[in-house]
Structure formats: C-alpha cells, structure tokens
Design a protein around this motif. Structure first.
Motif, PDB file in Angstrom:
ATOM      1  N   HIS A 139      57.149  20.800  33.438  1.00 33.53           N
ATOM      2  CA  HIS A 139      57.742  21.686  34.362  1.00 33.53           C
ATOM      3  C   HIS A 139      58.780  22.648  33.557  1.00 33.53           C
ATOM      4  O   HIS A 139      59.224  22.170  32.609  1.00 33.53           O
ATOM      5  N   GLY A 140      58.944  23.863  34.186  1.00 29.99           N
ATOM      6  CA  GLY A 140      59.956  24.657  33.686  1.00 29.99           C
ATOM      7  C   GLY A 140      61.244  24.056  33.770  1.00 29.99           C
ATOM      8  O   GLY A 140      61.531  23.563  34.766  1.00 29.99           O
ATOM      9  N   PHE A 141      62.130  23.978  32.558  1.00 28.25           N
ATOM     10  CA  PHE A 141      63.286  23.738  32.585  1.00 28.25           C
ATOM     11  C   PHE A 141      64.386  24.747  32.589  1.00 28.25           C
ATOM     12  O   PHE A 141      65.337  24.760  33.470  1.00 28.25           O
ATOM     13  N   ARG A 142      64.371  25.564  31.481  1.00 30.27           N
ATOM     14  CA  ARG A 142      65.524  26.661  31.234  1.00 30.27           C
ATOM     15  C   ARG A 142      64.620  27.767  30.823  1.00 30.27           C
ATOM     16  O   ARG A 142      63.211  27.365  30.442  1.00 30.27           O
ATOM     17  N   GLU A 143      64.993  28.873  30.418  1.00 27.40           N
ATOM     18  CA  GLU A 143      64.178  29.924  29.942  1.00 27.40           C
ATOM     19  C   GLU A 143      63.549  29.421  28.468  1.00 27.40           C
ATOM     20  O   GLU A 143      64.406  29.242  27.719  1.00 27.40           O
ATOM     21  N   GLY A 144      62.190  29.562  28.533  1.00 28.60           N
ATOM     22  CA  GLY A 144      61.761  29.249  27.209  1.00 28.60           C
ATOM     23  C   GLY A 144      61.743  27.626  27.019  1.00 28.60           C
ATOM     24  O   GLY A 144      61.306  27.380  25.846  1.00 28.60           O
ATOM     25  N   GLU A 145      61.885  26.872  27.671  1.00 21.93           N
ATOM     26  CA  GLU A 145      61.759  25.488  27.551  1.00 21.93           C
ATOM     27  C   GLU A 145      61.131  24.909  28.845  1.00 21.93           C
ATOM     28  O   GLU A 145      61.148  25.334  29.918  1.00 21.93           O
ATOM     29  N   VAL A 146      60.543  23.496  28.720  1.00 18.64           N
ATOM     30  CA  VAL A 146      59.841  22.871  29.729  1.00 18.64           C
ATOM     31  C   VAL A 146      60.292  21.397  29.425  1.00 18.64           C
ATOM     32  O   VAL A 146      60.842  21.127  28.431  1.00 18.64           O
ATOM     33  N   ARG A 147      60.222  20.584  30.520  1.00 19.00           N
ATOM     34  CA  ARG A 147      60.649  19.235  30.529  1.00 19.00           C
ATOM     35  C   ARG A 147      59.482  18.419  30.986  1.00 19.00           C
ATOM     36  O   ARG A 147      58.736  18.690  32.005  1.00 19.00           O
ATOM     37  N   GLU A 148      59.143  17.093  30.292  1.00 20.64           N
ATOM     38  CA  GLU A 148      58.135  16.213  30.664  1.00 20.64           C
ATOM     39  C   GLU A 148      58.402  15.723  31.948  1.00 20.64           C
ATOM     40  O   GLU A 148      59.558  15.527  32.498  1.00 20.64           O
ATOM     41  N   THR A 149      57.289  15.602  32.904  1.00 23.99           N
ATOM     42  CA  THR A 149      57.412  14.814  34.095  1.00 23.99           C
ATOM     43  C   THR A 149      56.082  14.222  34.400  1.00 23.99           C
ATOM     44  O   THR A 149      54.872  14.367  33.810  1.00 23.99           O
ATOM     45  N   ALA A 150      55.909  13.414  35.470  1.00 26.50           N
ATOM     46  CA  ALA A 150      54.887  12.569  35.688  1.00 26.50           C
ATOM     47  C   ALA A 150      53.662  13.503  36.555  1.00 26.50           C
ATOM     48  O   ALA A 150      54.047  14.514  37.183  1.00 26.50           O
ATOM     49  N   CYS A 151      52.510  13.206  35.703  1.00 30.37           N
ATOM     50  CA  CYS A 151      51.424  14.223  36.404  1.00 30.37           C
ATOM     51  C   CYS A 151      50.897  13.808  37.772  1.00 30.37           C
ATOM     52  O   CYS A 151      50.264  14.492  38.349  1.00 30.37           O
ATOM     53  N   ASP A 152      51.366  12.726  38.261  1.00 27.72           N
ATOM     54  CA  ASP A 152      50.822  12.368  39.745  1.00 27.72           C
ATOM     55  C   ASP A 152      51.885  12.824  40.593  1.00 27.72           C
ATOM     56  O   ASP A 152      51.909  12.587  41.885  1.00 27.72           O
ATOM     57  N   GLY A 153      53.088  13.718  40.209  1.00 27.55           N
ATOM     58  CA  GLY A 153      54.103  14.162  41.184  1.00 27.55           C
ATOM     59  C   GLY A 153      55.014  12.959  41.457  1.00 27.55           C
ATOM     60  O   GLY A 153      56.008  13.587  42.443  1.00 27.55           O
TER      61      GLY A 153
END
Length: 205
Positions: free
Chosen positions: A149-163
């Motif tokens: 998912h989006g974290f900061r501008e230009g960065e993303v963070r991993e999260t569970a695919c099942d929500g």
C-alpha cells in the motif's frame, strides 16, 4: 540480539501514471534489541553447537531469544541460514524467512553502541503464522505474491493481501524481472525488490 520487524518500506521505482525517479533501496524498520542467552562473544550455551543459533538450530520466543533443542516444547523458530556481518552487506535471507535476528557481541540495545554486530540469523517459525510467505504481509523480503500500500511519496509498504493488515492492499506484485521493460503491459507500479530480478511488476487490486 535484535529482531527485525516483519514489515519493511520499499521504494517505488516508477509508477506508470507518475514520473518518479527514486532509486534508493528498501529500508527495514527495526524494533528494540532483545538480549540473547549465551556467552558475551556470541558462542552457544553448553550442550549445543559451536556457533550460537547456527543453521538448523532452534530458538525460544519471549523477552530473550535462547537457543533450545528443536524437540523442546519451548522451541518456536528454526534457523534457515546464518551469516556474519550486517544484512546490508551480506547474503540475503531465504524467501521463506519470517524474521531476522541480529546477533551482537553482548546484545547491545539501540541506545548502546558498545556491541559490534556478530551476524544475523534468518528465522522461520515452527508453526503458523508465517509472515514471510507470499501475501502474508511481513518477512524481511518482498517477493512475488506480496501486496503493498502507499506509505509516503515514492514509497510503499507491504501488507497482507487478504486485508487483515493495518492498511488494505492497493497493489499485488505479480512478477519479478531483470528490468522494467520486461514487465507486462498491465503493470501499474514498479517496485524495487533487489536480487537478480530486482524489479517487481505490480497491478492495482
């Protein structure tokens, strides 16, 4: 000894809809150090191998990570690989790693720089959950099948695919390639993964 949090911040290489040119590597997010049981020089307690938490050894879980017999009821995780030095300069952990233990001389805390890192152990839980598996939202590596998912501008963070994570997933990494030009035309986001196929091709969910 320090346990790395399962989540990590990743740099976006280049979203299809926006011209970003960030090239820095991912930055794992650390947690406070956890002391290890054993001698101050990182050797194993009596009765175990010559190396504290060597390959195939097992550890307990709690306020302190201790080396225990893998047949013990206290055993919680197994060492998949053990390397000297810092993870940033050493070999990557196996893809199935759930968390990384940083083994230091004397087990210093983040505010105590007195101990020098002796190495790191790539650990996998003996029982579920396995946050390092694809789509589970954790682990020290981001692999094909993981979601971000989006974290900061230009960065993303991993999260569970099942929500089930703190934030819902926005993109799923469907493949990893050597360069961006090899990603499918349906790619919505490029994510830096590292390794010999460093570009993750992600689609919006």
């Amino acid at each position: 000894m320090e346990k790395r949090r399962v989540g990590a911040v990743l740099r976006v290489l280049l979203p299809v809809a926006a011209a970003l040119t960030l090239t820095a590597c991912r930055h794992p997010v650390g947690t406070p150090s956890t002391p290890a049981t054993g001698s101050g020089d990182g050797s194993a307690p009596s009765g175990y191998g010559v190396e504290f938490l060597g390959p195939a050894d097992c550890s307990s879980r709690g306020e302190a990570f201790r080396e225990v017999s893998c047949g013990s009821e206290k055993a919680a995780a197994r060492v998949l690989a053990r390397h000297t030095g810092a993870p940033s300069a050493g070999p990557p952990c196996p893809p199935t790693t759930d968390f990384v233990l940083h083994i230091s001389r004397g087990g210093p805390s983040p505010g105590d720089p007195g101990g020098q890192p002796r190495g790191y152990a790539c650990m996998r839980n003996l029982e579920s959950p396995h946050p390092g598996d694809p789509g589970q939202g954790g682990g020290p590596l981001t692999v094909v099948g993981d979601c971000v998912h989006g974290f900061r501008e230009g960065e993303v963070r991993e999260t569970a695919c099942d929500g089930s994570g703190r934030r819902p997933p926005e993109f799923e990494i469907t493949s990893a390639v050597a360069r961006r030009a090899l990603c499918p035309d349906t790619t919505d986001l490029y994510v830096r993964l590292g390794g010999d196929r460093p570009v993750g091709c992600a689609r919006r969910m």
